[in-house]
Design an enzyme around this catalytic site. Structure first.
Site, PDB file in Angstrom:
ATOM      1  N   MET A  18       0.844  -1.209   0.000  1.00 17.99           N
ATOM      2  CA  MET A  18       0.000   0.000   0.000  1.00 17.99           C
ATOM      3  C   MET A  18       0.871   1.248   0.000  1.00 17.99           C
ATOM      4  SD  MET A  18      -3.243  -1.127   0.992  1.00 17.99           S
ATOM      5  CE  MET A  18      -3.835  -2.703   1.630  1.00 17.99           C
ATOM      6  N   ASP A  20       0.962   4.525   2.142  1.00 16.17           N
ATOM      7  CA  ASP A  20       0.382   5.043   3.389  1.00 16.17           C
ATOM      8  C   ASP A  20       0.301   6.562   3.345  1.00 16.17           C
ATOM      9  OD1 ASP A  20       0.314   2.454   4.306  1.00 16.17           O
ATOM     10  OD2 ASP A  20       1.877   2.711   5.836  1.00 16.17           O
ATOM     11  N   GLY A  46       1.558  -1.227   3.773  1.00 15.07           N
ATOM     12  CA  GLY A  46       0.915  -2.492   3.413  1.00 15.07           C
ATOM     13  C   GLY A  46       1.569  -3.574   4.260  1.00 15.07           C
ATOM     14  N   THR A 220       1.354 -11.091  20.022  1.00 17.09           N
ATOM     15  CA  THR A 220       2.117  -9.874  20.291  1.00 17.09           C
ATOM     16  C   THR A 220       1.292  -9.012  21.247  1.00 17.09           C
ATOM     17  OG1 THR A 220       1.252  -8.825  18.277  1.00 17.09           O
ATOM     18  CG2 THR A 220       3.374  -9.934  18.102  1.00 17.09           C
ATOM     19  N   GLY A 225       5.548  -6.781  25.036  1.00 14.31           N
ATOM     20  CA  GLY A 225       6.350  -7.806  24.363  1.00 14.31           C
ATOM     21  C   GLY A 225       5.496  -8.821  23.633  1.00 14.31           C
ATOM     22  N   ASP A 247       4.899   6.533  16.997  1.00 16.39           N
ATOM     23  CA  ASP A 247       4.028   6.014  15.937  1.00 16.39           C
ATOM     24  C   ASP A 247       4.149   4.484  15.919  1.00 16.39           C
ATOM     25  OD1 ASP A 247       2.611   5.388  13.667  1.00 16.39           O
ATOM     26  OD2 ASP A 247       3.749   6.691  12.306  1.00 16.39           O
ATOM     27  N   GLY A 252       3.912  -4.240  14.350  1.00 16.27           N
ATOM     28  CA  GLY A 252       3.579  -5.674  14.295  1.00 16.27           C
ATOM     29  C   GLY A 252       4.217  -6.307  13.064  1.00 16.27           C
ATOM     30  N   ASP A 253       4.239  -5.568  11.967  1.00 19.94           N
ATOM     31  CA  ASP A 253       4.852  -6.096  10.733  1.00 19.94           C
ATOM     32  C   ASP A 253       6.369  -6.236  10.899  1.00 19.94           C
ATOM     33  OD1 ASP A 253       2.321  -5.984   9.590  1.00 19.94           O
ATOM     34  OD2 ASP A 253       2.633  -3.934   8.881  1.00 19.94           O
TER      35      ASP A 253
END
Ligand code: RIB
Length: 303
Positions: A18, A20, A46, A220, A225, A247, A252-253
């Protein structure tokens, strides 16, 4: 980081890319309200592309399987893949506009995201399967939920037939078929996705152990942690360093991409998790998704 004598980390990410479009504002508007924010940015995002870029920064040989729009966003993303060293021979283009994510980030670094999948929803099953079947030395296949689930299902079927390890990040949450769940060696949800998948938040060891008995998962937990539930029902918790978040987009990615690299390079899962937590924690101290990820030099200082 790859070192001599260690098996090559060959990863395929079948997923979304994507652009952003992010607005930063200390306070986010209520419905019907207009507010002035502090900053607007355009950045590469993305979930699929973020995870692919992160794994490549770690030192993996990454193959991206996806679809971009035949437009300025798609071209910029294709150029970025080349710059990062991601193999994009399995990336196709479509006359449908490239996927975009509209992101609001508040003063605590928390985000709200609307994605418009666009071309990401046009990945063809046959192309994804062909790609998985033809990548030499492939060991780990990673997917998320910003593309059509039938594509992920076919890719994971092909991956399992080749003996690859499959990793599903069920984000953003959608109902996942029993057939796909059965093909996932690893599932990596956050707390909210865990609740949606399992019916309750991961607030106790018992709840975590009852999620996927006999299979591997990692939940997660943001600033707390992550916890790995191994197939024998053991819990392995890795805490996160205290940082000042500006931010959280793409954190997570960053975890999933670096964890996948760890798995593909033969690390023990807990060691791979530690790397993922260190990198994700660093990423939240900077703005943007891919723009917040450490490069190979900085990653070397973390281990
Ligand atoms: O996980 C973060 C990502 O979600 C952003 O980069 C945005 O593109 C959305 O897909």
């Amino acid at each position: 980081m790859q070192s001599k004598g260690v098996q090559p980390a060959v990863i395929a990410v079948v997923g979304s890319a994507m652009m952003d479009l992010t607005a930063y504002a200390d306070v986010l508007p209520e419905p019907g309200q207009t507010l002035a924010g502090q900053l607007f940015t355009t950045g590469f995002g993305g979930k699929g592309a973020n995870q692919a870029v992160m794994a490549a920064h770690c030192g993996a040989q990454v193959h991206f399987i996806g679809k971009l729009g035949d437009d300025v966003f798609g071209s910029a993303i294709a150029e970025n893949f080349v710059k990062v060293g991601i193999d994009s021979q399995f990336v196709e283009t479509s006359s449908t506009p490239n996927g975009v994510a509209h992101i609001w980030v508040d003063g605590n670094g928390e985000n709200r995201i609307i994605i418009i999948p666009g071309a990401n929803h046009e990945i063809e099953i046959s192309k994804a399967v062909e790609a998985i079947n033809s990548i030499a030395g492939l060991s780990v296949v990673v997917a998320q939920c910003e593309i059509k689930q039938e594509v992920t299902l076919a890719a994971f079927k092909a991956a399992k037939l080749r003996g690859c390890t499959t990793v599903l990040n069920p984000a953003p949450y959608q109902e996942i078929s029993a057939e796909l769940l059965a093909l996932c060696d690893w599932i990596i949800p956050n707390e909210t996705e865990f609740r949606e998948l399992h019916g309750e938040l991961p607030t106790s060891d018992e709840i975590l152990k009852s999620f996927r008995p006999g299979k591997s998962s990692i939940v997660t937990l943001g600033s707390k942690g992550a916890v790995y539930v191994s197939p024998d029902g053991q819990l392995h918790r890795v805490s996160a360093p205290q940082v000042s978040a500006v931010d959280t987009t793409g954190a997570g990615d960053a975890f999933v991409g670096s964890f996948a690299y760890g798995l593909a390079s033969g690390k023990d899962p807990v060691e791979a998790m530690k790397l993922g937590i260190a990198i994700a924690s660093l990423s939240v101290t900077r703005k943007g998704a891919q723009s917040s990820y450490p490069d190979q030099t900085e990653i070397a200082t973390l281990s």
